[in-house]
Design an enzyme around this catalytic site. Structure first.
Site, PDB file in Angstrom:
ATOM      1  CE  LYS A 121      -4.455   0.862   0.191  1.00 28.57           C
ATOM      2  NZ  LYS A 121      -5.540   0.008  -0.345  1.00 28.57           N
TER       3      LYS A 121
HETATM    4  P1  NAD Z   1     -13.049   7.489  -2.804  1.00 26.22           P
HETATM    5  O1  NAD Z   1     -12.046   8.553  -2.550  1.00 26.22           O
HETATM    6  O2  NAD Z   1     -13.551   7.272  -4.174  1.00 26.22           O
HETATM    7  O3  NAD Z   1     -14.315   7.714  -1.848  1.00 26.22           O
HETATM    8  C1  NAD Z   1     -14.211   7.916  -0.479  1.00 26.22           C
HETATM    9  C2  NAD Z   1     -15.560   8.411   0.017  1.00 26.22           C
HETATM   10  O4  NAD Z   1     -15.514   8.534   1.452  1.00 26.22           O
HETATM   11  C3  NAD Z   1     -15.958   9.775  -0.522  1.00 26.22           C
HETATM   12  O5  NAD Z   1     -17.338   9.769  -0.817  1.00 26.22           O
HETATM   13  C4  NAD Z   1     -15.687  10.709   0.646  1.00 26.22           C
HETATM   14  O6  NAD Z   1     -16.530  11.841   0.640  1.00 26.22           O
HETATM   15  C5  NAD Z   1     -16.047   9.799   1.798  1.00 26.22           C
HETATM   16  N1  NAD Z   1     -15.485  10.270   3.061  1.00 26.22           N
HETATM   17  C6  NAD Z   1     -14.227  10.681   3.311  1.00 26.22           C
HETATM   18  N2  NAD Z   1     -14.117  11.060   4.599  1.00 26.22           N
HETATM   19  C7  NAD Z   1     -15.332  10.873   5.135  1.00 26.22           C
HETATM   20  C8  NAD Z   1     -15.855  11.075   6.431  1.00 26.22           C
HETATM   21  N3  NAD Z   1     -15.109  11.541   7.419  1.00 26.22           N
HETATM   22  N4  NAD Z   1     -17.162  10.783   6.640  1.00 26.22           N
HETATM   23  C9  NAD Z   1     -17.921  10.287   5.651  1.00 26.22           C
HETATM   24  N5  NAD Z   1     -17.486  10.069   4.407  1.00 26.22           N
HETATM   25  C10 NAD Z   1     -16.207  10.363   4.162  1.00 26.22           C
HETATM   26  O7  NAD Z   1     -12.403   6.153  -2.196  1.00 26.22           O
HETATM   27  P2  NAD Z   1     -12.755   4.645  -2.557  1.00 26.22           P
HETATM   28  O8  NAD Z   1     -11.804   4.186  -3.593  1.00 26.22           O
HETATM   29  O9  NAD Z   1     -14.216   4.509  -2.751  1.00 26.22           O
HETATM   30  O10 NAD Z   1     -12.321   3.905  -1.205  1.00 26.22           O
HETATM   31  C11 NAD Z   1     -13.172   3.853  -0.067  1.00 26.22           C
HETATM   32  C12 NAD Z   1     -12.689   2.754   0.858  1.00 26.22           C
HETATM   33  O11 NAD Z   1     -12.678   1.511   0.147  1.00 26.22           O
HETATM   34  C13 NAD Z   1     -11.271   2.908   1.399  1.00 26.22           C
HETATM   35  O12 NAD Z   1     -11.197   2.315   2.679  1.00 26.22           O
HETATM   36  C14 NAD Z   1     -10.448   2.084   0.427  1.00 26.22           C
HETATM   37  O13 NAD Z   1      -9.211   1.656   0.991  1.00 26.22           O
HETATM   38  C15 NAD Z   1     -11.382   0.936   0.191  1.00 26.22           C
HETATM   39  N6  NAD Z   1     -11.143   0.173  -1.029  1.00 26.22           N
HETATM   40  C16 NAD Z   1     -11.153   0.777  -2.260  1.00 26.22           C
HETATM   41  C17 NAD Z   1     -10.963  -0.001  -3.403  1.00 26.22           C
HETATM   42  C18 NAD Z   1     -11.040   0.585  -4.782  1.00 26.22           C
HETATM   43  O14 NAD Z   1     -10.952  -0.195  -5.754  1.00 26.22           O
HETATM   44  N7  NAD Z   1     -11.222   1.880  -4.944  1.00 26.22           N
HETATM   45  C19 NAD Z   1     -10.718  -1.378  -3.274  1.00 26.22           C
HETATM   46  C20 NAD Z   1     -10.723  -1.960  -2.009  1.00 26.22           C
HETATM   47  C21 NAD Z   1     -10.939  -1.166  -0.901  1.00 26.22           C
END
Ligand code: NAD
Length: 445
Positions: A121
């Site tokens: 990561k």
């Molecule tokens: P992203 O940046 O696209 O979205 C994150 C979302 O969380 C946004 O809507 C943001 O407004 C919201 N957010 C941030 N801080 C916040 C808070 N304090 N309260 C409420 N909402 C809040 O990110 P993503 O890619 O969707 O990733 C989200 C989670 O999923 C992370 O934990 C990431 O590690 C995990 N993840 C992502 C992927 C991927 O393929 N993108 C894969 C596996 C896991």
């Protein structure tokens, strides 16, 4: 310590006794399951620390002409199963311990899904929303230059995470290709996945994590005695994972009745029009203001603003935390009025939150299973690049479903075999596999 079981390995490796530390929590979860599957001590200590922790500082010229120094990380946790693999996060709260924790989760996740990939990561401590496009591109390219010798198409392959996207991956791939001896070879583009389709990205990668969440949920519901019909859900975080999980679930007949992101918390008892909410979110940078679209809570549009406590107390069948880590602690776990939680985000439920949910009989489908769809389709993208071939979206979706269903069944089998909750069961299955791999590989020299 609250929610965290102390293991002798912590003292052996000199860990600080901070129960709120995400890395400590993740290692504690891993070690508890390691004991259940009787993992060898040597494998436990290898997995309790990453192989490499890379930290870099690099200057970037901002639009107003001044230079700003940024801090970046790449943590390579383990490569016993294959090349290091894991996302890059651009966020103001990126810290070494969080990156280490997410890298460990990647090792476990790839093992659970039986992908031939290790865990890593990385991230840059910055607020991408506060950067212009030019600044974001310069941060990305300069960070890539700083870690150029630590990544590679067969060594360590980053992907998108919070605050990064396909465009950021394209800049990384381009910088890598231009800066290495591989300059003329499109093979160098394999250094990242989650790329735009135009430069070798896979069809279906963008929605893959949300799609995987839904695939796993559908597979698990019967085992949890929950019907799929008339399903209601609340989603925390309307980014890549949350918005795709919400949209795909809605298309399967579910109603998404509460949503929150960094900008607002909204409820619509009739169910949001998830496509309209996503289009609004993309245009405005968040969901705030969407409730004013209709001036009320008419079906399909609008909704009403609610408080954070009301969000957690919203009665739904499924709660999908898909924002950041450690958002559901004991207090939030007490408030939840759902029948099952499926973790779209990594580490959203803390160990003390888990304890409360177990006492309340609310099952948690864990991150390492639920959100593994992203890395699975990343693997498909890497395979397509390596073989110079493109799969159809239908084929990607079908393969993803096959991997997710198998991983869900593996988790259910481990739950039955060891008589443990789902999170521990998923870790047990992953650790059994890693234990087998170390058994045949041995430890060098
Ligand atoms: P992203 O940046 O696209 O979205 C994150 C979302 O969380 C946004 O809507 C943001 O407004 C919201 N957010 C941030 N801080 C916040 C808070 N304090 N309260 C409420 N909402 C809040 O990110 P993503 O890619 O969707 O990733 C989200 C989670 O999923 C992370 O934990 C990431 O590690 C995990 N993840 C992502 C992927 C991927 O393929 N993108 C894969 C596996 C896991």
């Amino acid at each position: 310590m609250k929610g965290v079981r102390w293991d002798p390995v912590f003292d052996e490796l000199g860990f600080p006794r901070d129960p709120d530390n995400l890395y400590l929590q993740t290692v504690a979860t891993m070690l508890e399951s390691a004991e259940t599957v009787d993992l060898k001590h040597r494998v436990k200590i290898i997995l309790a620390q990453p192989k490499n922790e890379i930290m870099v500082h690099f200057p970037v010229r901002m639009d107003d002409g001044h230079h700003k120094l940024f801090k970046g990380y790449r943590v390579q946790h383990n490569n016993a199963l294959g090349p290091y693999k894991g996302g890059l996060r651009f966020h103001p709260d990126v810290h070494l311990d969080d990156v280490k924790s997410l890298a460990l989760m990647m090792t476990i996740k790839c093992s659970l899904v039986r992908l031939p990939l290790g865990g890593a990561k990385g991230g840059v401590k910055c607020d991408p929303r506060a950067l212009s496009e030019g600044e974001l591109q310069r941060v990305t390219r300069r960070f890539t230059a700083a870690i150029l010798n630590d990544i590679g198409p067969d060594y360590d392959i980053p992907a998108p995470d919070v605050g990064t996207n396909a465009q950021v991956m394209a800049w990384i791939a381009d910088t890598y290709q231009m800066s290495t001896n591989n300059r003329t070879s499109t093979d160098a583009m394999r250094v990242v996945t989650g790329k735009p389709v135009e430069i070798g990205g896979s069809l279906g990668r963008n929605k893959a994590t949300g799609q995987g969440v839904v695939d796993v949920l559908i597979e698990m519901l019967p085992a949890l005695d929950l019907p799929m019909t008339d399903l209601t859900a609340s989603v925390q975080g309307w980014g890549n994972v949350g918005s795709w999980a919400g949209r795909i679930l809605e298309k399967k007949g579910a109603k998404i009745t509460a949503v929150m992101d960094h900008s607002a918390i909204l409820r619509n008892e009739h169910g949001f029009d998830c496509d309209a909410l996503t289009a609004y979110c993309v245009e405005h940078g968040g969901i705030a203001g969407f409730e004013k679209q209709s001036g009320g809570s008419n079906k399909g549009i609008g909704g009403e603003a609610i408080t954070l406590d009301e969000f957690y107390q919203q009665p739904v069948d499924v709660f999908i935390p898909a924002a950041l880590e450690q958002m559901v602690k004991a207090r939030e776990a007490e408030m939840l009025q759902c029948k099952v939680i499926i973790e779209g985000a990594n580490g959203p439920v803390t160990p003390d939150g888990d304890e409360v949910l177990e006492r309340r009989g609310i099952p948690v489908i864990p991150d390492i299973l639920a959100n593994a769809g992203g890395v699975t389709v990343s693997h498909f993208e890497w395979v397509q690049n390596k073989t110079n071939h493109s799969w159809t979206e239908e084929f990607v979706d079908a393969e993803l479903n096959r991997y997710m269903v198998m991983a869900a069944r593996r988790t259910l089998l481990a739950r039955q075999k060891y008589g443990v909750p789902l999170r521990k069961a998923a870790y047990c299955s992953a650790l059994e596999h890693l234990g087998d791999v170390y058994k045949v590989r041995g430890i060098f020299p």
